[in-house]
Design a protein around this motif. Structure first.
Motif, PDB file in Angstrom:
ATOM      1  N   MET A   1       5.668 -18.342   3.088  1.00 35.12           N
ATOM      2  CA  MET A   1       5.376 -16.991   3.532  1.00 35.12           C
ATOM      3  C   MET A   1       4.026 -16.564   2.975  1.00 35.12           C
ATOM      4  O   MET A   1       3.731 -16.774   1.805  1.00 35.12           O
ATOM      5  CB  MET A   1       6.470 -16.041   3.052  1.00 35.12           C
ATOM      6  N   GLY A   2       3.183 -15.986   3.814  1.00 34.44           N
ATOM      7  CA  GLY A   2       1.844 -15.578   3.434  1.00 34.44           C
ATOM      8  C   GLY A   2       1.793 -14.215   2.775  1.00 34.44           C
ATOM      9  O   GLY A   2       2.817 -13.575   2.524  1.00 34.44           O
ATOM     10  N   THR A   3       0.599 -13.788   2.519  1.00 34.78           N
ATOM     11  CA  THR A   3       0.327 -12.502   1.899  1.00 34.78           C
ATOM     12  C   THR A   3      -0.735 -11.786   2.705  1.00 34.78           C
ATOM     13  O   THR A   3      -1.650 -12.417   3.226  1.00 34.78           O
ATOM     14  CB  THR A   3      -0.167 -12.707   0.446  1.00 34.78           C
ATOM     15  N   ALA A   4      -0.622 -10.477   2.782  1.00 30.51           N
ATOM     16  CA  ALA A   4      -1.653  -9.654   3.423  1.00 30.51           C
ATOM     17  C   ALA A   4      -2.617  -9.167   2.347  1.00 30.51           C
ATOM     18  O   ALA A   4      -2.196  -8.559   1.359  1.00 30.51           O
ATOM     19  CB  ALA A   4      -1.016  -8.470   4.142  1.00 30.51           C
ATOM     20  N   PHE A   5      -3.892  -9.461   2.526  1.00 31.34           N
ATOM     21  CA  PHE A   5      -4.943  -9.020   1.618  1.00 31.34           C
ATOM     22  C   PHE A   5      -5.725  -7.914   2.313  1.00 31.34           C
ATOM     23  O   PHE A   5      -6.305  -8.150   3.370  1.00 31.34           O
ATOM     24  CB  PHE A   5      -5.890 -10.173   1.282  1.00 31.34           C
ATOM     25  N   PHE A   6      -5.734  -6.736   1.721  1.00 36.41           N
ATOM     26  CA  PHE A   6      -6.461  -5.595   2.279  1.00 36.41           C
ATOM     27  C   PHE A   6      -7.810  -5.504   1.568  1.00 36.41           C
ATOM     28  O   PHE A   6      -7.853  -5.418   0.337  1.00 36.41           O
ATOM     29  CB  PHE A   6      -5.673  -4.303   2.054  1.00 36.41           C
ATOM     30  N   TYR A   7      -8.887  -5.518   2.337  1.00 34.94           N
ATOM     31  CA  TYR A   7     -10.246  -5.444   1.786  1.00 34.94           C
ATOM     32  C   TYR A   7     -10.891  -4.126   2.207  1.00 34.94           C
ATOM     33  O   TYR A   7     -11.185  -3.922   3.375  1.00 34.94           O
ATOM     34  CB  TYR A   7     -11.090  -6.636   2.254  1.00 34.94           C
ATOM     35  N   HIS A   8     -11.079  -3.258   1.219  1.00 35.37           N
ATOM     36  CA  HIS A   8     -11.638  -1.920   1.396  1.00 35.37           C
ATOM     37  C   HIS A   8     -13.165  -2.016   1.267  1.00 35.37           C
ATOM     38  O   HIS A   8     -13.697  -2.085   0.165  1.00 35.37           O
ATOM     39  CB  HIS A   8     -11.047  -1.027   0.301  1.00 35.37           C
ATOM     40  N   LEU A   9     -13.845  -2.059   2.412  1.00 34.87           N
ATOM     41  CA  LEU A   9     -15.299  -2.228   2.423  1.00 34.87           C
ATOM     42  C   LEU A   9     -15.990  -0.895   2.173  1.00 34.87           C
ATOM     43  O   LEU A   9     -15.833   0.043   2.953  1.00 34.87           O
ATOM     44  CB  LEU A   9     -15.765  -2.788   3.766  1.00 34.87           C
ATOM     45  N   THR A  10     -16.744  -0.822   1.087  1.00 30.18           N
ATOM     46  CA  THR A  10     -17.500   0.398   0.791  1.00 30.18           C
ATOM     47  C   THR A  10     -18.974   0.117   0.511  1.00 30.18           C
ATOM     48  O   THR A  10     -19.797   1.009   0.631  1.00 30.18           O
ATOM     49  CB  THR A  10     -16.905   1.138  -0.432  1.00 30.18           C
ATOM     50  N   ARG A  11     -19.300  -1.092   0.142  1.00 26.95           N
ATOM     51  CA  ARG A  11     -20.682  -1.442  -0.199  1.00 26.95           C
ATOM     52  C   ARG A  11     -21.272  -2.510   0.708  1.00 26.95           C
ATOM     53  O   ARG A  11     -22.437  -2.475   1.049  1.00 26.95           O
ATOM     54  CB  ARG A  11     -20.762  -1.931  -1.650  1.00 26.95           C
ATOM     55  N   THR A  12     -20.475  -3.494   1.036  1.00 26.77           N
ATOM     56  CA  THR A  12     -20.953  -4.636   1.805  1.00 26.77           C
ATOM     57  C   THR A  12     -20.450  -4.510   3.238  1.00 26.77           C
ATOM     58  O   THR A  12     -19.257  -4.305   3.454  1.00 26.77           O
ATOM     59  CB  THR A  12     -20.431  -5.947   1.175  1.00 26.77           C
ATOM     60  N   PRO A  13     -21.333  -4.654   4.225  1.00 24.23           N
ATOM     61  CA  PRO A  13     -20.899  -4.502   5.613  1.00 24.23           C
ATOM     62  C   PRO A  13     -20.013  -5.651   6.081  1.00 24.23           C
ATOM     63  O   PRO A  13     -20.005  -6.747   5.505  1.00 24.23           O
ATOM     64  CB  PRO A  13     -22.211  -4.465   6.404  1.00 24.23           C
ATOM     65  N   LEU A  14     -19.297  -5.395   7.151  1.00 24.07           N
ATOM     66  CA  LEU A  14     -18.379  -6.363   7.737  1.00 24.07           C
ATOM     67  C   LEU A  14     -19.059  -7.694   8.026  1.00 24.07           C
ATOM     68  O   LEU A  14     -18.506  -8.754   7.722  1.00 24.07           O
ATOM     69  CB  LEU A  14     -17.785  -5.793   9.036  1.00 24.07           C
ATOM     70  N   ASP A  15     -20.257  -7.655   8.601  1.00 22.56           N
ATOM     71  CA  ASP A  15     -20.907  -8.903   9.011  1.00 22.56           C
ATOM     72  C   ASP A  15     -21.400  -9.731   7.828  1.00 22.56           C
ATOM     73  O   ASP A  15     -21.850 -10.864   8.012  1.00 22.56           O
ATOM     74  CB  ASP A  15     -22.027  -8.652  10.020  1.00 22.56           C
ATOM     75  N   VAL A  16     -21.277  -9.215   6.606  1.00 18.45           N
ATOM     76  CA  VAL A  16     -21.567  -9.982   5.396  1.00 18.45           C
ATOM     77  C   VAL A  16     -20.255 -10.405   4.723  1.00 18.45           C
ATOM     78  O   VAL A  16     -20.108 -11.549   4.284  1.00 18.45           O
ATOM     79  CB  VAL A  16     -22.445  -9.161   4.419  1.00 18.45           C
TER      80      VAL A  16
END
Length: 153
Positions: free
Chosen positions: A1-16
């Motif tokens: 069974m996997g895990t969900a990792f939530f990444y709260h982007l505040t400094r680095t843009p999505l395309d990076v």
């Protein structure tokens, strides 16, 4: 069974951030599906990924190409079935992910823009839905300037 990792982007843009995370998944031997909500946005992301640094090239394709099954990273939208048999699913822009997908994958990464209140609220709802269904989840923030795990369920 996997895990969900939530990444709260505040400094680095999505395309990076996305290429960095996808690169780690590829290094683990996993194929990746990236799911968005809008085809135009995924086409934009496709173009941005081609413009990335040469030493950090991320091999990828947009669903619908002749070699979907061979793509290490396949960009899709909600409702499309990725043809590359991914072990990791990454969602952007609030794209839906189900508890069954989290349980079937090695990892699910939910990337959301912390500067948009609506995106934060959608991510909170996803956290509640997934953890309420018994999925493991981790919340990661880059608020201090580097990625740190802030919560785990």
């Amino acid at each position: 069974m996997g895990t969900a990792f939530f990444y709260h982007l505040t400094r680095t843009p999505l395309d990076v951030t996305l290429p960095m995370l996808a690169g780690k998944s590829l290094a683990a031997g996993w194929k990746v599906a990236v799911r968005g909500q809008d085809r135009g946005r995924m086409e934009w992301l496709d173009q941005r990924l081609w413009l990335g640094p040469e030493e950090g090239f991320l091999p990828h394709g947009l669903l619908g190409g002749p070699h979907d099954a061979l793509q290490p990273v396949l960009l899709t939208v909600v409702g499309e079935v990725p043809g590359n048999d991914p072990a990791c699913l990454m969602t952007i822009d609030g794209a839906e992910v189900t508890p069954e997908e989290v349980q079937a994958m090695e990892r699910v990464c939910i990337l959301f823009d912390g500067t948009e209140e609506e995106a934060v609220q959608v991510a909170r709802g996803q956290w509640k839905q997934l953890t309420g269904a018994g999925c493991s989840a981790q919340y990661w923030s880059e608020g201090s300037g580097r990625w740190e795990k802030k919560a785990e369920s």
